[in-house]
Design a protein around this motif. Structure first.
Motif, PDB file in Angstrom:
ATOM      1  N   ARG A  79       0.831  -1.213   0.000  1.00  0.00           N
ATOM      2  CA  ARG A  79       0.000   0.000   0.000  1.00  0.00           C
ATOM      3  C   ARG A  79       0.865   1.263   0.000  1.00  0.00           C
ATOM      4  N   GLU A  80       1.957   1.251   0.741  1.00  0.00           N
ATOM      5  CA  GLU A  80       2.861   2.408   0.757  1.00  0.00           C
ATOM      6  C   GLU A  80       3.494   2.619  -0.617  1.00  0.00           C
ATOM      7  N   GLY A  81       3.899   1.536  -1.261  1.00  0.00           N
ATOM      8  CA  GLY A  81       4.461   1.642  -2.600  1.00  0.00           C
ATOM      9  C   GLY A  81       3.451   2.146  -3.613  1.00  0.00           C
ATOM     10  N   LEU A  82       2.193   1.719  -3.468  1.00  0.00           N
ATOM     11  CA  LEU A  82       1.141   2.204  -4.363  1.00  0.00           C
ATOM     12  C   LEU A  82       0.889   3.693  -4.147  1.00  0.00           C
ATOM     13  N   ARG A  83       0.963   4.151  -2.882  1.00  0.00           N
ATOM     14  CA  ARG A  83       0.807   5.580  -2.604  1.00  0.00           C
ATOM     15  C   ARG A  83       1.915   6.387  -3.269  1.00  0.00           C
ATOM     16  N   VAL A  84       3.129   5.850  -3.253  1.00  0.00           N
ATOM     17  CA  VAL A  84       4.254   6.543  -3.889  1.00  0.00           C
ATOM     18  C   VAL A  84       4.026   6.645  -5.395  1.00  0.00           C
ATOM     19  N   LEU A  85       3.465   5.591  -5.990  1.00  0.00           N
ATOM     20  CA  LEU A  85       3.213   5.608  -7.432  1.00  0.00           C
ATOM     21  C   LEU A  85       2.138   6.617  -7.818  1.00  0.00           C
TER      22      LEU A  85
END
Length: 125
Positions: A79-85
């Motif tokens: 989820r954190e990586g998706l937020r960064v994207l």
């Protein structure tokens, strides 16, 4: 970091999903974690790797001895990586310095030069 619009849209759609639906959209892989941790870590497949196909984002978690806990940690990281994207940087516009700031900069340089010139050289001893 530039992200394609299709990848950003897929990340936004994935963030809207709940945990169960997001796990179904991912490829879940279990593996034996390596490194320090003793016999239990080296013999059980407690490591979890989640790969989200539409965004090509992959995260893994091997810190805990429990596979369930590692799955939860990996889901948080995903989820954190998706937020960064999904981050869209603001467009920057080139600006010119104002006349006042140019004048102040030149005055400061002139004062510094005068100060250095008034110090005198080594020949004055």
């Amino acid at each position: 970091m530039t992200v394609s619009p299709t990848r950003r849209h897929a990340a936004l759609a994935a963030l809207a999903l709940d945990d169960e639906a997001l796990l179904k959209a991912c490829e879940v892989e279990y593996f034996i974690g390596s490194g320090p941790g003793g016999q239990h870590r080296n013999t059980t497949a407690s490591g979890v790797r989640l790969t989200h196909g539409p965004t090509e984002l992959s995260v893994s978690a091997t810190e805990r001895r429990s596979q369930v806990q590692n799955k939860g940690v990996a889901l948080e990281r995903l989820r954190e990586g998706l937020r960064v994207l999904t981050f869209v940087p603001k467009k920057r516009h080139k600006t010119q310095p104002t006349k006042g700031s140019q004048r102040r900069r030149l005055e400061t340089k002139k004062r510094t030069g005068e100060k250095k010139a008034s110090r005198g050289g080594k020949g004055d001893w």
